[in-house]
Design an enzyme around this catalytic site. Structure first.
Site, PDB file in Angstrom:
ATOM      1  N   GLN A 145       3.985  -3.392 -10.392  1.00  0.00           N
ATOM      2  CA  GLN A 145       3.073  -4.512  -9.783  1.00  0.00           C
ATOM      3  C   GLN A 145       2.796  -5.560 -10.892  1.00  0.00           C
ATOM      4  O   GLN A 145       3.196  -6.697 -10.536  1.00  0.00           O
ATOM      5  CB  GLN A 145       1.526  -4.003  -9.721  1.00  0.00           C
ATOM      6  CG  GLN A 145       0.698  -5.037  -9.070  1.00  0.00           C
ATOM      7  CD  GLN A 145       1.071  -5.534  -7.928  1.00  0.00           C
ATOM      8  OE1 GLN A 145       0.995  -4.761  -6.844  1.00  0.00           O
ATOM      9  NE2 GLN A 145       1.264  -6.788  -7.726  1.00  0.00           N
ATOM     10  N   ARG A 159       6.817  -7.699  -4.587  1.00  0.00           N
ATOM     11  CA  ARG A 159       7.165  -6.226  -4.977  1.00  0.00           C
ATOM     12  C   ARG A 159       8.225  -5.761  -4.456  1.00  0.00           C
ATOM     13  O   ARG A 159       9.122  -4.867  -5.259  1.00  0.00           O
ATOM     14  CB  ARG A 159       5.871  -5.280  -4.334  1.00  0.00           C
ATOM     15  CG  ARG A 159       4.464  -5.468  -4.797  1.00  0.00           C
ATOM     16  CD  ARG A 159       4.419  -4.930  -6.071  1.00  0.00           C
ATOM     17  NE  ARG A 159       4.988  -3.593  -6.451  1.00  0.00           N
ATOM     18  CZ  ARG A 159       3.848  -2.497  -6.216  1.00  0.00           C
ATOM     19  NH1 ARG A 159       2.806  -2.840  -5.851  1.00  0.00           N
ATOM     20  NH2 ARG A 159       4.421  -1.373  -6.343  1.00  0.00           N
ATOM     21  N   CYS A 182      -3.469  -7.708  -6.994  1.00  0.00           N
ATOM     22  CA  CYS A 182      -2.446  -6.816  -6.266  1.00  0.00           C
ATOM     23  C   CYS A 182      -2.846  -6.292  -5.010  1.00  0.00           C
ATOM     24  O   CYS A 182      -1.707  -6.001  -4.394  1.00  0.00           O
ATOM     25  CB  CYS A 182      -2.313  -5.644  -7.559  1.00  0.00           C
ATOM     26  SG  CYS A 182      -3.915  -4.566  -7.538  1.00  0.00           S
ATOM     27  N   ARG A 200       3.843   8.038  -7.361  1.00  0.00           N
ATOM     28  CA  ARG A 200       2.415   7.467  -7.696  1.00  0.00           C
ATOM     29  C   ARG A 200       1.369   8.762  -7.710  1.00  0.00           C
ATOM     30  O   ARG A 200       1.360   9.549  -6.726  1.00  0.00           O
ATOM     31  CB  ARG A 200       2.176   6.608  -6.697  1.00  0.00           C
ATOM     32  CG  ARG A 200       0.459   6.448  -6.239  1.00  0.00           C
ATOM     33  CD  ARG A 200       0.205   5.332  -5.281  1.00  0.00           C
ATOM     34  NE  ARG A 200       0.514   4.021  -5.779  1.00  0.00           N
ATOM     35  CZ  ARG A 200      -0.024   2.692  -5.223  1.00  0.00           C
ATOM     36  NH1 ARG A 200      -0.936   2.849  -4.343  1.00  0.00           N
ATOM     37  NH2 ARG A 200       0.520   1.447  -5.813  1.00  0.00           N
ATOM     38  N   ASP A 214      -8.551  -7.395  -9.792  1.00  0.00           N
ATOM     39  CA  ASP A 214      -8.516  -6.015  -9.044  1.00  0.00           C
ATOM     40  C   ASP A 214      -9.729  -5.482  -8.493  1.00  0.00           C
ATOM     41  O   ASP A 214     -10.986  -5.977  -8.997  1.00  0.00           O
ATOM     42  CB  ASP A 214      -7.629  -5.220  -9.971  1.00  0.00           C
ATOM     43  CG  ASP A 214      -7.109  -4.045  -9.152  1.00  0.00           C
ATOM     44  OD1 ASP A 214      -6.991  -3.965  -7.944  1.00  0.00           O
ATOM     45  OD2 ASP A 214      -6.629  -2.995  -9.818  1.00  0.00           O
ATOM     46  N   HIS A 244       0.362   0.460 -13.989  1.00  0.00           N
ATOM     47  CA  HIS A 244       0.791   0.232 -12.816  1.00  0.00           C
ATOM     48  C   HIS A 244       1.858  -0.916 -13.106  1.00  0.00           C
ATOM     49  O   HIS A 244       1.711  -2.307 -12.612  1.00  0.00           O
ATOM     50  CB  HIS A 244      -0.059  -0.517 -11.749  1.00  0.00           C
ATOM     51  CG  HIS A 244       0.327  -0.730 -10.320  1.00  0.00           C
ATOM     52  ND1 HIS A 244       1.530  -0.239  -9.815  1.00  0.00           N
ATOM     53  CD2 HIS A 244      -0.404  -1.129  -9.299  1.00  0.00           C
ATOM     54  CE1 HIS A 244       1.683  -0.271  -8.614  1.00  0.00           C
ATOM     55  NE2 HIS A 244       0.434  -0.871  -8.019  1.00  0.00           N
TER      56      HIS A 244
HETATM   57  N1  NVA Z   1      -6.377  -0.407  -9.783  1.00  0.00           N
HETATM   58  C1  NVA Z   1      -6.140  -0.074  -8.294  1.00  0.00           C
HETATM   59  C2  NVA Z   1      -4.641  -0.834  -7.917  1.00  0.00           C
HETATM   60  C3  NVA Z   1      -4.373  -0.407  -6.427  1.00  0.00           C
HETATM   61  C4  NVA Z   1      -2.994  -0.937  -6.255  1.00  0.00           C
HETATM   62  C5  NVA Z   1      -5.941   1.368  -8.112  1.00  0.00           C
HETATM   63  O1  NVA Z   1      -5.346   2.080  -9.022  1.00  0.00           O
HETATM   64  O2  NVA Z   1      -6.797   1.676  -7.222  1.00  0.00           O
HETATM   65  N1   CP Z   2      -0.603  -3.154  -5.125  1.00  0.00           N
HETATM   66  C1   CP Z   2      -0.328  -2.009  -4.545  1.00  0.00           C
HETATM   67  O1   CP Z   2      -0.084  -1.177  -5.396  1.00  0.00           O
HETATM   68  O2   CP Z   2      -0.576  -1.747  -3.475  1.00  0.00           O
HETATM   69  P1   CP Z   2      -0.470  -0.396  -2.773  1.00  0.00           P
HETATM   70  O3   CP Z   2      -1.487   0.399  -3.290  1.00  0.00           O
HETATM   71  O4   CP Z   2      -0.653  -0.645  -1.196  1.00  0.00           O
HETATM   72  O5   CP Z   2       0.859   0.262  -2.967  1.00  0.00           O
END
Ligand code: NVA
Ligand code: CP
Length: 330
Positions: free
Chosen positions: A132, A287, A259, A102, A219, A129
């Site tokens: 997800q 997940r 998510c 990540r 989101d 992502h």
């Molecule tokens: N769009 C959000 C998703 C978090 C799981 C981010 O990138 O922060």
């Molecule tokens: N939805 C998701 O990816 O959650 P986290 O940021 O907690 O991993």
């Protein structure tokens, strides 16, 4: 030479393979999968952004399948002090059997995958992502029977989630309606590609996106890395809240997905995320099952073929290219 594949975007798999992943995840969730295909293996998990669901699902999932997982933060590993990505990938490839990352820049994950000779899984970048969206689609299948023929609405930022929804629509063929304020559109190339394969509407009006939708998805307005834009975004996204009035426009039996983490009163009303349409806790749990299916397939040799119950036939579509693992003694 052992072949291996990565999962950097949903486009890395074809429709039969994605369906096979959903079927495998569903079997795992139902407790019908007893194997430990990752016994004796190790998963390296690199997180340069925060995470609850991704970290826990990969770590618990790896353990349930027999693997050991390592949480690697840039604060602690040499990557954070400037060791090249490619060198890190080569070293991890000599000791581990899979890498989950990540991070911010999608190009970094691609560089990792080019240098690694073990599977690399994208656990979120600024532009994608995919894990997800796989969990979201498993939730759609569970709640509505199938994603086939469904209208899925995305309300809010054209962010990493929206881009991965575009890839999923392109691969799987459902209808996608995206409502974003001007200046916050998803990636134009991914939009164009998806529009070649299925019906994808980009609108400024959340009501148009929600009209008759079977699934409404949103989101945060400010993703990780955009925290300093929070105030500006609250102004830009006013009117993009998923509330009861918006949900009233959707199809009978529609579901709401997010998510997480969520901001009640911003992108979603508490009455929606905590209400009858919401499937967000199933979505979060999924997940785990999707991550397990993915790791079993990529790291554990579980074949990605259609389940006989679903289609009764082997996938016809051509698979994405398989990369060869360079020879090494293990
Ligand atoms: N769009 C959000 C998703 C978090 C799981 C981010 O990138 O922060
Ligand atoms: N939805 C998701 O990816 O959650 P986290 O940021 O907690 O991993």
């Amino acid at each position: 030479m052992r072949p291996h594949r990565d999962f950097l975007t949903i486009h890395d798999f074809n429709k039969p393979e994605l369906d096979a992943l959903f079927a495998l995840a569903a079997r795992m969730k139902a407790g019908k999968y007893k194997k430990k295909p990752l016994a004796g293996k190790a998963l390296a998990m690199i997180f340069t952004k925060s995470s609850t669901r991704t970290r826990v699902s990969f770590e618990v999932g790896a353990w349930q399948l027999g693997a050991h997982s390592l949480f690697l933060s840039p604060r602690d590993v040499q990557l954070g002090r400037g060791e090249p990505i490619a060198d890190t990938a080569r070293v991890l490839s000599r000791m581990c059997d899979g890498i989950m990352i990540r991070t911010f820049d999608h190009a970094d994950v691609e560089e990792f995958a080019r240098a690694a000779d073990i599977p690399v899984i994208n656990g979120l970048t600024d532009v994608q992502h995919p894990c997800q969206i796989m969990a979201d689609l498993l939730t759609v299948n569970e709640s509505l029977g199938t994603y086939e023929g469904k209208r899925i609405a995305w309300i809010g930022d054209g962010n990493n989630m929206a881009n991965s929804w575009l890839d999923a629509a392109a691969r799987l063929g459902f209808e996608l309606r995206i409502a974003c304020p001007e200046g916050f559109d998803p990636d134009p190339l991914l939009l164009k590609r998806a529009q070649k394969h299925t019906t994808v509407i980009l609108t400024r009006d959340p009501r148009e996106a929600a009209e008759g939708a079977h699934v409404v998805n949103t989101d945060v307005w400010a993703s990780m890395g955009h925290e300093e834009e929070q105030k500006m975004r609250e102004i830009a996204f006013a009117g993009y809240i998923v509330d009861d009035r918006l949900m009233a426009r959707t199809a009978k039996g529609s579901i709401f997905l997010h998510c997480l983490p969520a901001h009640r009163g911003q992108e979603v009303a508490a009455s929606v995320i905590d209400g009858r349409h919401s499937r967000v806790w199933d979505e979060a749990e999924n997940r785990l099952h999707v991550q397990k299916a993915l790791m079993a397939a990529l790291m554990g040799g579980e074949p990605l073929v259609a389940s006989p119950q679903r289609s009764g036939s082997k996938p016809k579509a051509k698979s994405a290219p398989v990369r060869k693992r360079s020879p090494r003694s293990r």
